[in-house]
Design an enzyme around this catalytic site. Structure first.
Site, PDB file in Angstrom:
ATOM      1  CB  CYS A  22      -0.919  -0.004   1.210  1.00 42.78           C
ATOM      2  SG  CYS A  22      -2.012  -1.441   1.282  1.00 42.78           S
ATOM      3  NE  ARG A 136      -5.954  -1.250   2.186  1.00 44.14           N
ATOM      4  CZ  ARG A 136      -5.072  -1.238   3.191  1.00 44.14           C
ATOM      5  NH1 ARG A 136      -4.630  -0.090   3.662  1.00 44.14           N
ATOM      6  NH2 ARG A 136      -4.650  -2.365   3.716  1.00 44.14           N
ATOM      7  CG  ASP A 283       0.695   1.383  15.375  1.00 43.53           C
ATOM      8  OD1 ASP A 283       1.647   0.645  15.076  1.00 43.53           O
ATOM      9  OD2 ASP A 283      -0.284   1.558  14.639  1.00 43.53           O
ATOM     10  CB  CYS A 323      -3.319  24.605  21.389  1.00 39.67           C
ATOM     11  SG  CYS A 323      -3.058  23.726  19.831  1.00 39.67           S
TER      12      CYS A 323
END
Length: 379
Positions: A22, A136, A283, A323
């Site tokens: 991908c 993909r 991750d 922020c």
């Protein structure tokens, strides 16, 4: 008594190895962290058992999330071994498994196993064929939609719990209504959308061309929300479809802790375990510099409470003045850390800040109404 804090673990049983190619995958090159061909980066029985044993020591009801690369490359026997070890350490206690897969290698034997063991299966499916096949592809450059779609239908027919994982790219961002309709028409009512922003490998000063810009993603969220809201049964206070980001916002407005980590004040809820036991905080940010330690040298509990992991969690609060002065800070807390670093032109600011501001402003009154209805009916 052990403090029950670490509830979920992301496990990479075959590291970054995948039989697809991908274009937008951010994890394929993680094999460079280790010696040898990527296909040889397979989790040992000793590492597998240590993960499971440690998780039951950390949590009364642990969740095991199996990712890659492509975890099904490990074969069905590996996962049969997984549940056998889990039963051993669970001692009649509860636990859950989630498998994130591209779906290409699944068959009826897999489906029967996943159903009998109550796995939640996250399938990477970006939308209809022209959307999914845009990026993909297999290693020969062919689109993968047809095989994946057929296997998704097979899973549904077998009663497997399926959650769609759709990546939002520069292309798919143009088709929110078509994508939503495609999923609903095919019985895929549980969805998770993840916007893409990755650094261009050929020019590290910019984002890759498949990344989605903030303005387009804000429009995407807004149109998707219209579809989701239209399908909401206000009379029975029941959703026809589940979209994780919207569900998490409802949780927040009701006063619960949102499920989606992008909406958390800190981001050290889980740990990642690579094939050899190396531990990381996120991750999306696996690198040599972010390694916490190795499972065979430190327990999951100690890694979770380690100085490195705690410091990682606090990084989310390191946002700028814009922020701090934003009326929506209490919702996103500066957004996902990785979305601040993928495009250097953002200068450390959240790439999707404009998206969220646009969407939150438009959706705020609707979420307040839903929260009021939930409180009136369920409290």
């Amino acid at each position: 008594m052990t403090q029950k804090i670490l509830q979920s673990i992301v496990i990479k049983p075959i590291g970054s190895f995948c039989n697809l190619q991908c274009e937008y995958c951010f994890y394929l090159d993680k094999h460079n962290l280790y010696e040898g061909p990527p296909s040889t980066h397979r989790m040992s029985d000793a590492t597998l058992e240590k993960i499971i044993k440690d998780m039951f020591a950390c949590s009364d009801a642990p969740t095991f999330i199996w990712q890659g690369g492509e975890p099904t490359v490990m074969g069905l026997e590996f996962f049969q071994k997984v549940v056998a070890i889990q039963r051993l350490y669970a001692k009649n206690g509860s636990y859950s498994n989630a498998l994130q897969t591209h779906g290409m290698l699944l068959n009826e034997a897999w489906a029967d196993f996943l159903r009998s063991e109550n796995f939640l299966v996250g399938i990477s499916l970006d939308g209809p064929a022209h959307v999914h096949d845009r990026y993909r592809k297999d290693r020969q450059g062919n689109g993968t939609f047809q095989r994946v779609f057929e296997n998704v239908q097979m899973l549904l027919s077998k009663g497997v719990l399926v959650n769609i994982l759709a990546t939002v790219s520069d292309y798919s961002v143009k088709y929110p209504r078509e994508i939503y309709k495609f999923f609903v028409d095919n019985g895929l009512l549980f969805m998770q959308f993840s916007p893409l922003v990755e650094r261009d490998s050929q020019n590290l000063k910019i984002a890759a061309q498949y990344s989605v810009n903030a303005k387009d993603y804000g429009q995407f969220l807004s149109k998707l929300f219209d579809c989701w809201l239209k399908d909401f049964d206000f009379d029975r206070l029941k959703q026809k479809t589940s979209i994780r980001f919207f569900d998490s916002l409802i949780q927040y407005y009701i006063g619960m802790v949102p499920d989606h980590c992008a909406l958390h004040k800190m981001c050290n809820d889980y740990l990642v375990v690579e094939h050899n036991g190396d531990l990381f905080s996120c991750d999306f940010l696996v690198s040599k510099g972010s390694r916490i330690g190795n499972l065979h040298e430190v327990s999951l509990e100690n890694a979770f409470f380690s100085t490195s992991h705690v410091a990682f969690g606090k990084r989310k609060a390191d946002y700028g003045m814009e922020c701090q002065q934003c009326r929506w800070l209490h919702l996103c807390y500066g957004g996902c850390i990785k979305d601040r670093s993928r495009d250097p032109r953002d200068k450390g600011h959240n790439h999707f800040c404009e998206s969220y501001k646009f969407f939150f402003k438009r959706a705020d009154s609707h979420f307040k109404k839903l929260a009021t209805l939930y409180r009136e009916n369920y409290q």
